[in-house]
Design a protein around this motif. Structure first.
Motif, PDB file in Angstrom:
ATOM      1  N   LEU A 180       0.817  -1.213   0.000  1.00 56.21           N
ATOM      2  CA  LEU A 180       0.000   0.000   0.000  1.00 56.21           C
ATOM      3  C   LEU A 180       0.852   1.266   0.000  1.00 56.21           C
ATOM      4  O   LEU A 180       0.545   2.222  -0.716  1.00 56.21           O
ATOM      5  CB  LEU A 180      -0.951  -0.013   1.197  1.00 56.21           C
ATOM      6  N   LEU A 181       1.931   1.276   0.765  1.00 66.15           N
ATOM      7  CA  LEU A 181       2.797   2.452   0.832  1.00 66.15           C
ATOM      8  C   LEU A 181       3.411   2.746  -0.536  1.00 66.15           C
ATOM      9  O   LEU A 181       3.475   3.906  -0.962  1.00 66.15           O
ATOM     10  CB  LEU A 181       3.892   2.257   1.875  1.00 66.15           C
ATOM     11  N   ALA A 182       3.824   1.705  -1.234  1.00 64.65           N
ATOM     12  CA  ALA A 182       4.433   1.898  -2.557  1.00 64.65           C
ATOM     13  C   ALA A 182       3.445   2.469  -3.558  1.00 64.65           C
ATOM     14  O   ALA A 182       3.846   3.114  -4.526  1.00 64.65           O
ATOM     15  CB  ALA A 182       4.985   0.563  -3.068  1.00 64.65           C
ATOM     16  N   ARG A 183       2.175   2.248  -3.336  1.00 62.19           N
ATOM     17  CA  ARG A 183       1.176   2.681  -4.307  1.00 62.19           C
ATOM     18  C   ARG A 183       0.478   3.987  -3.946  1.00 62.19           C
ATOM     19  O   ARG A 183       0.016   4.697  -4.817  1.00 62.19           O
ATOM     20  CB  ARG A 183       0.159   1.578  -4.539  1.00 62.19           C
ATOM     21  N   CYS A 184       0.402   4.303  -2.660  1.00 68.49           N
ATOM     22  CA  CYS A 184      -0.279   5.559  -2.314  1.00 68.49           C
ATOM     23  C   CYS A 184       0.711   6.627  -1.882  1.00 68.49           C
ATOM     24  O   CYS A 184       0.368   7.799  -1.883  1.00 68.49           O
ATOM     25  CB  CYS A 184      -1.361   5.327  -1.263  1.00 68.49           C
ATOM     26  N   GLY A 185       1.947   6.268  -1.506  1.00 73.32           N
ATOM     27  CA  GLY A 185       2.986   7.243  -1.216  1.00 73.32           C
ATOM     28  C   GLY A 185       2.861   7.980   0.104  1.00 73.32           C
ATOM     29  O   GLY A 185       3.734   8.751   0.455  1.00 73.32           O
ATOM     30  N   SER A 186       1.825   7.755   0.844  1.00 69.55           N
ATOM     31  CA  SER A 186       1.614   8.448   2.112  1.00 69.55           C
ATOM     32  C   SER A 186       1.590   7.415   3.240  1.00 69.55           C
ATOM     33  O   SER A 186       0.798   6.473   3.202  1.00 69.55           O
ATOM     34  CB  SER A 186       0.282   9.201   2.070  1.00 69.55           C
ATOM     35  N   ARG A 187       2.446   7.629   4.228  1.00 64.51           N
ATOM     36  CA  ARG A 187       2.478   6.684   5.353  1.00 64.51           C
ATOM     37  C   ARG A 187       1.144   6.633   6.078  1.00 64.51           C
ATOM     38  O   ARG A 187       0.642   5.566   6.403  1.00 64.51           O
ATOM     39  CB  ARG A 187       3.578   7.062   6.330  1.00 64.51           C
ATOM     40  N   ALA A 188       0.582   7.801   6.332  1.00 59.75           N
ATOM     41  CA  ALA A 188      -0.697   7.851   7.065  1.00 59.75           C
ATOM     42  C   ALA A 188      -1.777   7.118   6.277  1.00 59.75           C
ATOM     43  O   ALA A 188      -2.558   6.348   6.848  1.00 59.75           O
ATOM     44  CB  ALA A 188      -1.103   9.288   7.327  1.00 59.75           C
ATOM     45  N   GLN A 189      -1.829   7.348   4.964  1.00 55.73           N
ATOM     46  CA  GLN A 189      -2.845   6.694   4.144  1.00 55.73           C
ATOM     47  C   GLN A 189      -2.595   5.194   4.083  1.00 55.73           C
ATOM     48  O   GLN A 189      -3.531   4.393   4.145  1.00 55.73           O
ATOM     49  CB  GLN A 189      -2.850   7.281   2.727  1.00 55.73           C
ATOM     50  N   ALA A 190      -1.330   4.783   3.955  1.00 50.53           N
ATOM     51  CA  ALA A 190      -0.999   3.355   3.918  1.00 50.53           C
ATOM     52  C   ALA A 190      -1.379   2.676   5.230  1.00 50.53           C
ATOM     53  O   ALA A 190      -1.881   1.547   5.230  1.00 50.53           O
ATOM     54  CB  ALA A 190       0.483   3.158   3.617  1.00 50.53           C
ATOM     55  N   GLU A 191      -1.147   3.359   6.352  1.00 46.44           N
ATOM     56  CA  GLU A 191      -1.521   2.793   7.651  1.00 46.44           C
ATOM     57  C   GLU A 191      -3.037   2.635   7.759  1.00 46.44           C
ATOM     58  O   GLU A 191      -3.522   1.611   8.229  1.00 46.44           O
ATOM     59  CB  GLU A 191      -0.993   3.675   8.781  1.00 46.44           C
ATOM     60  N   GLU A 192      -3.755   3.653   7.314  1.00 44.66           N
ATOM     61  CA  GLU A 192      -5.213   3.588   7.377  1.00 44.66           C
ATOM     62  C   GLU A 192      -5.747   2.460   6.482  1.00 44.66           C
ATOM     63  O   GLU A 192      -6.611   1.683   6.896  1.00 44.66           O
ATOM     64  CB  GLU A 192      -5.818   4.920   6.938  1.00 44.66           C
ATOM     65  N   LEU A 193      -5.211   2.359   5.278  1.00 44.87           N
ATOM     66  CA  LEU A 193      -5.664   1.312   4.360  1.00 44.87           C
ATOM     67  C   LEU A 193      -5.258  -0.076   4.850  1.00 44.87           C
ATOM     68  O   LEU A 193      -5.986  -1.043   4.638  1.00 44.87           O
ATOM     69  CB  LEU A 193      -5.123   1.572   2.949  1.00 44.87           C
ATOM     70  N   THR A 194      -4.105  -0.172   5.517  1.00 48.61           N
ATOM     71  CA  THR A 194      -3.689  -1.460   6.078  1.00 48.61           C
ATOM     72  C   THR A 194      -4.669  -1.903   7.156  1.00 48.61           C
ATOM     73  O   THR A 194      -5.081  -3.065   7.196  1.00 48.61           O
ATOM     74  CB  THR A 194      -2.261  -1.365   6.656  1.00 48.61           C
ATOM     75  N   SER A 195      -5.071  -0.973   8.016  1.00 44.66           N
ATOM     76  CA  SER A 195      -6.036  -1.350   9.061  1.00 44.66           C
ATOM     77  C   SER A 195      -7.377  -1.724   8.441  1.00 44.66           C
ATOM     78  O   SER A 195      -8.008  -2.697   8.868  1.00 44.66           O
ATOM     79  CB  SER A 195      -6.197  -0.228  10.088  1.00 44.66           C
TER      80      SER A 195
END
Length: 170
Positions: free
Chosen positions: A29-44
């Motif tokens: 997710l981080l590689a595709r959205c580029g935002s740590r906060a967004q990647a964390e939210e999508l991971t959860s």
């Protein structure tokens, strides 16, 4: 008469793969959205959806299954963003631009350019070129016809070329 026995929660199978799968899902997710906060939210969101799916008799619990759920969560995120931004811009195709899509691009610059594109364009390009999915699969994930997806990809590539520093054609 025998006592009713409680069945174990099928979501507990996720605990067995959580430690190994978490970095893979987050990295995807981080590689595709580029935002740590967004990647964390999508991971959860991915793991919450995985728990629900496991309880409803979903697929075989494993990292590949979780990446598939993450892909759907990312597409959902881009769809929400597209709906929010839809009224703010006018999309048009530029027929004079050639298609040098096979050129070698600087990964860092390409990621920055992707971040500036509309969510629809970013989603289509990511699924097609970063994930390497064929157009019919991209269409299925985006809920579009193959022809509509091909048109979207043409517009997305044109927008990417216009935004890429120095252009990406010779």
């Amino acid at each position: 008469m025998s006592e009713p026995r409680a069945r174990p929660d099928p979501a507990f199978a996720l605990l067995e793969v959580y430690e190994a799968a978490l970095p893979q899902v987050y990295g995807y997710l981080l590689a595709r959205c580029g935002s740590r906060a967004q990647a964390e939210e999508l991971t959860s969101e991915t793991f919450l959806a995985a728990v629900q799916s496991a309880r409803n008799g979903g697929g075989p619990v494993g990292p590949a299954w979780l990446i598939g759920i993450a892909r759907h969560k990312l597409v959902d995120h881009w769809r929400r963003r597209e709906r929010e931004e839809r009224g703010l811009r006018l999309i048009h195709a530029d027929p004079d631009i050639e298609d040098p899509w096979d050129e070698h691009l600087d990964a860092f610059q390409a990621r920055e350019v992707l971040a500036t594109l509309s969510p629809n364009h970013r989603c289509a390009l990511t699924l097609r070129y970063l994930d390497g999915l064929p157009v019919p699969e991209v269409a299925k994930l985006l809920g579009r016809t193959v022809h509509a997806t091909e048109a979207l990809l043409v517009r997305a590539r044109a927008a990417f070329r216009r935004a890429y520093p120095g252009g990406c054609d010779d």
